[in-house]
Motif scaffolding. Structure first.
Motif, PDB file in Angstrom:
ATOM      1  N   LEU A 126     -15.509 -32.917  -2.000  1.00  0.00           N
ATOM      2  CA  LEU A 126     -15.724 -31.481  -2.172  1.00  0.00           C
ATOM      3  C   LEU A 126     -16.628 -31.255  -3.379  1.00  0.00           C
ATOM      4  CD1 LEU A 126     -14.929 -28.487  -1.486  1.00  0.00           C
ATOM      5  CD2 LEU A 126     -13.156 -28.745  -3.252  1.00  0.00           C
ATOM      6  N   VAL A 168     -18.402 -28.400  -5.689  1.00  0.00           N
ATOM      7  CA  VAL A 168     -18.127 -26.991  -5.967  1.00  0.00           C
ATOM      8  C   VAL A 168     -19.028 -26.451  -7.071  1.00  0.00           C
ATOM      9  CG1 VAL A 168     -16.321 -25.336  -6.557  1.00  0.00           C
ATOM     10  CG2 VAL A 168     -15.704 -27.513  -5.530  1.00  0.00           C
ATOM     11  N   THR A 228     -18.765 -25.253   3.185  1.00  0.00           N
ATOM     12  CA  THR A 228     -17.369 -24.894   3.415  1.00  0.00           C
ATOM     13  C   THR A 228     -17.164 -23.557   2.716  1.00  0.00           C
ATOM     14  OG1 THR A 228     -15.072 -25.652   3.206  1.00  0.00           O
ATOM     15  CG2 THR A 228     -16.568 -26.230   1.419  1.00  0.00           C
ATOM     16  N   MET A 236     -15.965 -19.821  -3.268  1.00  0.00           N
ATOM     17  CA  MET A 236     -15.026 -19.246  -4.221  1.00  0.00           C
ATOM     18  C   MET A 236     -15.364 -17.777  -4.435  1.00  0.00           C
ATOM     19  SD  MET A 236     -14.425 -22.116  -7.128  1.00  0.00           S
ATOM     20  CE  MET A 236     -16.112 -22.155  -7.660  1.00  0.00           C
ATOM     21  N   ARG A 270      -4.614 -30.340  -2.056  1.00  0.00           N
ATOM     22  CA  ARG A 270      -5.470 -29.208  -2.403  1.00  0.00           C
ATOM     23  C   ARG A 270      -6.226 -29.501  -3.702  1.00  0.00           C
ATOM     24  NH1 ARG A 270      -1.636 -24.132  -2.484  1.00  0.00           N
ATOM     25  NH2 ARG A 270      -0.412 -25.612  -3.711  1.00  0.00           N
ATOM     26  N   GLU A 298      -8.897 -21.053  -8.853  1.00  0.00           N
ATOM     27  CA  GLU A 298      -8.879 -20.954  -7.402  1.00  0.00           C
ATOM     28  C   GLU A 298      -8.432 -22.283  -6.809  1.00  0.00           C
ATOM     29  OE1 GLU A 298     -12.216 -18.734  -5.726  1.00  0.00           O
ATOM     30  OE2 GLU A 298     -12.929 -18.288  -7.745  1.00  0.00           O
ATOM     31  N   TYR A 309      -8.516 -24.835  -3.452  1.00  0.00           N
ATOM     32  CA  TYR A 309      -9.185 -25.135  -2.189  1.00  0.00           C
ATOM     33  C   TYR A 309      -8.219 -25.876  -1.276  1.00  0.00           C
ATOM     34  CZ  TYR A 309     -12.481 -27.084   1.183  1.00  0.00           C
ATOM     35  OH  TYR A 309     -13.133 -27.419   2.337  1.00  0.00           O
ATOM     36  N   THR A 368     -10.837 -23.181   2.887  1.00  0.00           N
ATOM     37  CA  THR A 368     -11.027 -21.927   2.155  1.00  0.00           C
ATOM     38  C   THR A 368     -10.447 -22.022   0.744  1.00  0.00           C
ATOM     39  OG1 THR A 368      -8.925 -21.109   2.996  1.00  0.00           O
ATOM     40  CG2 THR A 368     -10.921 -20.479   4.210  1.00  0.00           C
ATOM     41  N   PHE A 369     -10.961 -21.158  -0.117  1.00  0.00           N
ATOM     42  CA  PHE A 369     -10.436 -21.016  -1.472  1.00  0.00           C
ATOM     43  C   PHE A 369      -9.517 -19.818  -1.532  1.00  0.00           C
ATOM     44  CE2 PHE A 369     -14.218 -23.500  -2.210  1.00  0.00           C
ATOM     45  CZ  PHE A 369     -13.898 -24.313  -3.290  1.00  0.00           C
TER      46      PHE A 369
END
Lengths: 184, 840
Positions: free
Chosen positions: B596, B598, B644, B647, B663, B681, B683, B689-690
């Protein structure tokens, strides 16, 4: 008249070249010292530029383009001086650390903010600011001197101004620059 | 844009204000002289100056390369030691011989092939011992081509050895052929011989300049050259500074070396490396050596070491910076010159440093300042125990009475001996030395050097010396090779086989650290320089390197590209690119093997064309940049990135931590301007989803987040919205989704590391502390341990070097490998190359 001088100089007339150099040298020196913020380095850059100009003058095709051509050579010499200075400082530290290099970050207290901010800009950014705001060059003129597309001048000018503003703001806040510097 | 218009106007005025009406006087003439001297115009231009490369008188002249490098390096030292006028390293480039306004020099030789020094008749009557002062005058000479000793540049600095009577008469160049570049003259105790350095070699001659003999010091690679030589007072030993090259051929270190003339034994005092070697002198009893040396991140101070290399210690105080030491003939005091930055208004007048002369006892007590004018320097002892020094040395305006002065050892009776021997385009070289008379004769040459042997204790492992003490549990290990342009920000990734892949910001080079051998070795190179990138170990053992900014670009460019490191082949190869260029982002390995990626910063135009949450963010380094809230997934199976969920908040320099339930917890970070975020947040890979979860109690960025053994996440330190660093810590409980206070560290930290140990405790190391927003902070070497069972932080001492933005990696054997980083302190900034191991 000037065109004649250029033509004479191009064909090897040393006196004509000297006259042209005399005409230009004040401007060349100012461009160099504004960019380099150092008179000695600026003198070096100007001398180198004139030496290169004399050497390469025979290849100049456009007689009316002499000034832009000379500026172009100067800017390259200035870049070289700026880089040389950086390398020299690295070596100085490496060899025998007598802390002989005045660290720009260290004696910030005794220069004014604009000077501080300007010195931290990349040479390319300094160049575009000097060409625009000191010489009053248009995008096209500046593009010609810097050998980049005219569109790049606009964005580079934007970048340079923003970077300078960021420096000034960081400077005013005193400490932000520290954080950013250490981050990057 | 009105603000920009104001700035533009301001700039225009400033430029006009800074510009000069005319070019500096003589610049045109000097430029044209160079134009003529270069004479590189095509052959049809008949302007032959009749110049041809001169025959070389000494072998030293034919060497360029290393020798030239060394000469420049020495010149740097010489200038620093002499007048501290750094700008004179790049003086106006002047062609032709220079003239001295004060003292008529002996005319330079003509352009005809020059005789060797031995054939040159002495320019004056044979001098009386005790009557002469040897002086170095530095200037630039025009490069006249191969054999001229100039390398490839248009000009090169050259140092010329001059002798002048102590009453100022008969100043003359010792070698009128103009060849060579001499430095660090030193008289034999009886005044009959004169040593000097040229191009990294030592030569011996006499006051008439008779044929210089090479002093063979056995300098073979990696030795790069010797300089700064001096005799012992019994004439039986030499001491000098020795410079060495690293594997790449760059000057790497300098140290003090001694030579026993009778046996030829050369000893390198390795305890004085890597920054020793500045103007050593013997104590009159021959048991100790005084010299200048850098310490503590680039400060210069006077050190004393025993002749066998033991007992190295600093004798001059922390301030002022000190150099150019000299031991008084009676052994009771040491003279040195201070180098303090000048106050602003004096700068133009006095150059870059405010210099004064001090003496101190050899044991470091009884410091006395002898001059207060800020322009006195280059102090040495006269044979009768007075102090010879320079005042002004040519850069002082009218009224400064520049020249050589003497004063008594206590600073009284200062009087000018003679006006400056320098002309306007020269700058001072190494220290002036007064010829002694009647001392012991030297051990007669030839001196045949035995191979150099290291003497005394080995140099400390970390570069800065004396080495900071390591707290219990820490041990030095191999240092990383120096990456020239390395910035802050290292990545260190433990590979499946236990080795650690180390990369640095802005360097393509990558290194593997092997804990079994405790050494670094090079591996393949990255495909691009990447600043503020991420490195993530994949399930298959490869490492994903993603994004980062292009350090070499003149315009700020952030990469979308990513590459894979394969430990089996040791190579980096490009893989699929991210949808958006990113730096200062986060990359987290998910349980299913995907990564992931971000948020972070992106290129301005990239971001503005996307419908994502972003903000203009200014940095001093690169101007305006934009922040991202988007995320992408990398699939190692396909080698591609796909979008994906996004945020809610854009951020950079935050943390993203994989929780035990799979997560990812995204915490804090920098937002617009310098604001620190409180938002957090989560994920969920299952939904892509966040979602929001509990907020931090205090907004922070540049903090750490560490998954504890019990599944909670420890957040420590970071930078506050008030531009200070936090001492506080918070703990996230995935069960409740809430943060709670977790006590305080003893020191505020940002850009530090927090590493979970096998026993469940967390090692906090280094970072950068800023106590209040108005002051400059300091990089830290301190460490602490967090114990989750008691919820307390306990300081455990120093890890040796200051580091922030370094890496800390738990090794398979439970030790922690702490490497690299950068430091910023009052003494400057730089990249740290050392590494330490912590054994819990």
């Amino acid at each position: 008249m000037r065109r004649d001088l250029v033509e004479k100089a191009r064909s090897g007339d040393r006196e004509a070249f000297a006259t042209l150099a005399d005409d230009s040298i004040g401007r060349l020196f100012n461009i160099a010292q504004l960019m380099l913020r150092d008179r000695d380095l600026a003198e070096d850059a100007v001398q180198e530029a004139l030496v290169l100009a004399w050497r390469d003058l025979r290849g100049l095709r456009d007689l009316d383009g002499f000034d832009a051509w000379l500026h172009r050579i100067l800017i390259r010499s200035v870049y070289r001086e700026a880089n040389r200075e950086r390398r020299r400082s690295a070596r100085t530290v490496q060899v025998r650390d007598i802390a002989s290099y005045p660290d720009a970050a260290r004696d910030v207290e005794d220069r004014d903010a604009l000077d501080r901010g300007f010195r931290r800009l990349r040479p390319e950014h300094r160049a575009v600011l000097v060409l625009r705001h000191y010489l009053g060059f248009s995008d096209d003129e500046a593009a010609n001197v810097l050998s980049v597309p005219a569109g790049t001048i606009k964005s580079r000018l934007n970048r340079a101004t923003s970077a300078l503003r960021a420096e000034l703001e960081a400077d005013a806040r005193g400490v932000d620059r520290v954080a950013v510097e250490i981050v990057r | 844009m009105t603000a920009n218009v104001d700035l533009d106007r301001q700039l225009a005025w400033w430029f006009v204000d800074q510009a000069t009406a005319t070019a500096p006087e003589g610049l045109l003439e000097r430029s044209l002289a160079r134009v003529d001297a270069t004479g590189q115009r095509s052959a049809w231009l008949v302007r032959d100056r009749g110049r041809s490369p001169r025959a070389t008188g000494r072998p030293a002249m034919t060497r360029a390369g290393v020798g030239r490098l060394l000469a420049v390096a020495m010149a740097v030292v010489v200038v620093a030691a002499g007048a501290g006028l750094f700008l004179k390293l790049s003086p106006a480039l002047v062609a032709g011989p220079s003239d001295s306004p004060s003292i008529a020099p002996v005319p330079s030789s003509s352009a005809s092939p020059s005789p060797t020094p031995s054939e040159t008749p002495p320019p004056t009557a044979a001098p009386v011992a005790g009557d002469l002062i040897a002086v170095i005058r530095n200037t630039d000479k025009v490069n006249k081509g191969p054999g001229w000793g100039c390398g490839v540049g248009p000009t090169c600095p050259v140092a010329r050895l001059w002798l002048v009577g102590s009453d100022g008469r008969d100043a003359h160049e010792l070698f009128p052929d103009g060849l060579g570049s001499q430095g660090s003259p030193a008289w034999s105790p009886d005044g009959t011989r004169l040593l000097y350095a040229d191009d990294g070699k030592l030569y011996m001659t006499d006051a008439s300049g008779s044929k210089p003999q090479l002093v063979d010091t056995g300098c073979v690679a990696p030795c790069a050259g010797d300089a700064d030589v001096a005799f012992s007072s019994d004439g039986a030993h030499l001491v000098f500074g020795r410079t060495s090259l690293d594997a790449a051929g760059y000057i790497d270190s300098s140290a003090i070396a001694t030579m026993d003339l009778a046996s030829g034994q050369v000893s390198e005092l390795s305890s004085t490396a890597p920054t020793g070697g500045g103007q050593p002198e013997w104590s009159p009893d021959g048991t100790q050596i005084v010299f200048s040396r850098s310490w503590g991140k680039g400060k210069s101070a006077v050190f004393v070491v025993d002749a066998d290399g033991q007992n190295l210690h600093r004798i001059s105080p922390q301030k002022p910076q000190a150099g150019s030491p000299g031991w008084s003939p009676d052994g009771s005091r040491i003279v040195f010159t201070s180098y303090d930055p000048p106050v602003a208004r004096q700068k133009e007048w006095f150059g870059d440093y405010h210099q004064d002369i001090y003496t101190i006892r050899p044991d470091g007590t009884d410091l006395r300042q002898l001059t207060t004018d800020g322009i006195s320097n280059q102090a040495t002892w006269t044979p009768d125990g007075r102090i010879l020094f320079s005042r002004g040395t040519g850069f002082v305006p009218d009224g400064g009475e520049p020249g050589f002065w003497t004063m008594d050892a206590d600073g009284s009776n200062a009087a000018r001996l003679m006006p400056s021997v320098l002309s306007g385009n020269e700058w001072p070289g190494s220290l002036p030395v007064w010829q002694p008379a009647g001392g012991p004769a030297i051990v007669p040459p030839p001196w045949n050097p035995a191979p150099a042997t290291p003497a005394g204790p080995p140099p400390p492992t970390p570069a800065p010396t004396p080495p900071p003490p390591l707290a219990s549990g820490f041990a030095w290990t191999d240092s990383m090779p120096v990456a020239e342009d390395a910035h802050a920000g290292d990545t260190a990734t433990r590979l499946a086989d236990g080795r650690v892949l180390v990369t640095r910001d802005c360097s393509k080079a990558a290194e593997l650290y092997d804990p079994a051998t405790g050494t670094f070795s090079p591996t393949g190179s990255l495909t691009a320089t990447r600043g503020s990138k991420t490195a993530t170990l994949l399930r298959d053992g490869r490492v994903l390197i993603a994004g980062g900014y292009d350090c070499g670009a003149s315009e700020p460019v952030i990469w979308a590209s990513a590459e894979l490191y394969d430990p089996t082949t040791g190579t980096f190869t490009l893989t699929g690119s991210m949808g958006t260029p990113r730096s200062s982002h986060a990359a987290t390995l998910l349980e299913d093997g995907r990564v992931l990626v971000v948020a972070g910063q992106t290129n301005r135009n990239t971001a503005s064309s996307e419908s994502v949450t972003l903000a203009s963010y200014r940095t001093a380094a690169t101007g305006v940049e934009d922040l991202l809230a988007t995320a992408e997934l990398y699939d190692p199976a396909t080698g591609t990135f796909s979008p994906t969920g996004s945020m809610r908040d854009f951020r950079h320099r935050f943390t993203a931590t994989l929780l035990k339930d799979g997560r990812v917890l995204v915490v804090g970070g920098g937002g617009e301007g310098y604001a620190s975020r409180t938002s957090v947040e989560l994920y969920d890979p299952a939904t892509g989803t966040f979602s929001r979860t509990g907020s931090l109690k205090s907004g922070r960025w540049l903090h750490t987040a560490t998954l504890l053994s019990d599944g909670r996440v420890l957040i420590t330190g970071g930078r506050s919205p008030n531009d200070t660093t936090y001492r506080t810590a918070e703990i996230y409980d995935p069960g409740s989704g809430r943060f709670s206070s977790a006590g305080s560290m003893k020191t505020g930290r940002q850009q530090h590391t927090a590493t979970l140990l096998p026993d469940g405790r967390v090692l906090i190391a280094g970072g950068y502390e800023q106590k209040d927003s108005g002051s400059r902070g300091q990089t830290l070497s301190s460490t602490e341990l967090y114990d989750p069972s008691t919820g307390t932080f306990t300081p455990i001492g120093s890890m040796g070097d200051l580091r922030s933005s370094h890496s800390a990696t738990l090794l398979q054997d439970g030790r922690v490998f702490i490497a690299g980083g950068s430091y910023m302190s009052d003494d400057g900034t730089g990249a740290v190359t050392s590494a330490v191991l912590y054994q819990p």
